[in-house]
Motif scaffolding. Sequence first.
Motif, mmCIF file in Angstrom:
data_model
loop_
_atom_site.group_PDB
_atom_site.id
_atom_site.type_symbol
_atom_site.label_atom_id
_atom_site.label_comp_id
_atom_site.label_asym_id
_atom_site.label_seq_id
_atom_site.Cartn_x
_atom_site.Cartn_y
_atom_site.Cartn_z
ATOM 1 N N MET A 1 0.844 -1.176 0.000
ATOM 2 C CA MET A 1 0.000 0.000 0.000
ATOM 3 C C MET A 1 0.889 1.239 0.000
ATOM 4 N N ALA A 2 0.646 2.142 -0.935
ATOM 5 C CA ALA A 2 1.462 3.352 -1.065
ATOM 6 C C ALA A 2 1.051 4.379 -0.015
ATOM 7 N N ASP A 3 2.025 5.103 0.480
ATOM 8 C CA ASP A 3 1.754 6.169 1.443
ATOM 9 C C ASP A 3 1.202 7.383 0.722
ATOM 10 N N ASN A 4 0.444 8.182 1.448
ATOM 11 C CA ASN A 4 -0.094 9.424 0.903
ATOM 12 C C ASN A 4 1.037 10.451 0.838
ATOM 13 N N PRO A 5 1.412 10.942 -0.360
ATOM 14 C CA PRO A 5 2.516 11.902 -0.468
ATOM 15 C C PRO A 5 2.238 13.227 0.237
ATOM 16 N N ARG A 6 0.965 13.539 0.507
ATOM 17 C CA ARG A 6 0.642 14.789 1.206
ATOM 18 C C ARG A 6 0.902 14.689 2.699
ATOM 19 N N GLN A 7 1.257 13.517 3.179
ATOM 20 C CA GLN A 7 1.577 13.346 4.592
ATOM 21 C C GLN A 7 3.090 13.330 4.825
ATOM 22 N N GLY A 8 3.865 13.391 3.762
ATOM 23 C CA GLY A 8 5.313 13.305 3.883
ATOM 24 C C GLY A 8 5.976 14.621 4.249
ATOM 25 N N ARG A 9 7.230 14.521 4.630
ATOM 26 C CA ARG A 9 8.010 15.689 5.034
ATOM 27 C C ARG A 9 8.150 16.727 3.920
ATOM 28 N N PRO A 10 8.440 16.340 2.666
ATOM 29 C CA PRO A 10 8.583 17.370 1.612
ATOM 30 C C PRO A 10 7.312 18.205 1.409
ATOM 31 N N TYR A 11 6.146 17.571 1.484
ATOM 32 C CA TYR A 11 4.894 18.315 1.315
ATOM 33 C C TYR A 11 4.646 19.242 2.503
ATOM 34 N N ARG A 12 4.913 18.757 3.715
ATOM 35 C CA ARG A 12 4.753 19.603 4.904
ATOM 36 C C ARG A 12 5.720 20.782 4.859
ATOM 37 N N ARG A 13 6.923 20.558 4.355
ATOM 38 C CA ARG A 13 7.910 21.637 4.224
ATOM 39 C C ARG A 13 7.412 22.694 3.232
ATOM 40 N N LEU A 14 6.846 22.259 2.120
ATOM 41 C CA LEU A 14 6.308 23.182 1.121
ATOM 42 C C LEU A 14 5.136 23.982 1.700
ATOM 43 N N THR A 15 4.268 23.320 2.437
ATOM 44 C CA THR A 15 3.137 23.997 3.062
ATOM 45 C C THR A 15 3.609 25.029 4.080
ATOM 46 N N THR A 16 4.585 24.678 4.891
ATOM 47 C CA THR A 16 5.138 25.605 5.886
ATOM 48 C C THR A 16 5.779 26.808 5.207
ATOM 49 N N TRP A 17 6.519 26.566 4.122
ATOM 50 C CA TRP A 17 7.164 27.641 3.362
ATOM 51 C C TRP A 17 6.117 28.608 2.811
ATOM 52 N N LEU A 18 5.042 28.058 2.232
ATOM 53 C CA LEU A 18 3.998 28.902 1.645
ATOM 54 C C LEU A 18 3.231 29.648 2.729
ATOM 55 N N ARG A 19 2.934 28.991 3.831
ATOM 56 C CA ARG A 19 2.223 29.626 4.945
ATOM 57 C C ARG A 19 3.028 30.794 5.520
ATOM 58 N N ALA A 20 4.344 30.656 5.601
ATOM 59 C CA ALA A 20 5.210 31.698 6.174
ATOM 60 C C ALA A 20 5.192 32.980 5.336
ATOM 61 N N GLN A 21 4.826 32.882 4.066
ATOM 62 C CA GLN A 21 4.789 34.067 3.212
ATOM 63 C C GLN A 21 3.570 34.945 3.469
ATOM 64 N N ARG A 22 2.541 34.391 4.094
ATOM 65 C CA ARG A 22 1.331 35.147 4.452
ATOM 66 C C ARG A 22 0.719 35.866 3.250
ATOM 67 N N LEU A 23 0.618 35.163 2.143
ATOM 68 C CA LEU A 23 0.060 35.725 0.919
ATOM 69 C C LEU A 23 -1.466 35.727 0.957
ATOM 70 N N PRO A 24 -2.108 36.615 0.190
ATOM 71 C CA PRO A 24 -3.569 36.558 0.071
ATOM 72 C C PRO A 24 -3.974 35.383 -0.810
ATOM 73 N N CYS A 25 -5.243 35.082 -0.820
ATOM 74 C CA CYS A 25 -5.772 33.991 -1.651
ATOM 75 C C CYS A 25 -5.564 34.345 -3.123
#
Length: 91
Positions: A1-25
Amino acid sequence: MADNPRQGRPYRRLTTWLRAQRLPCWLCGHDINYDLDPRHPLSFTLDHLIPISRGGSLLDPANARAAHRRCNSSKGNRSTPRPSKRPALRW
């Protein structure tokens, strides 16, 4: 069974990076309240400019955009946002 790639460290790192920019929608242009509960319709979500289902890269920062959960859900898997169908209120 394959793991969900959205639960991995690289995806969480990308989400954290984008969140830190505090951009509008990127879909509606309004500010995002980054402190809201993640289940709230106006909370931050990572959206993909080119949807994953249409060949977009999951982990490419150039494909990542900040969006409200509601805006992201209404866009679905289209590459361009759906135009607003709300009528102008004129009384």
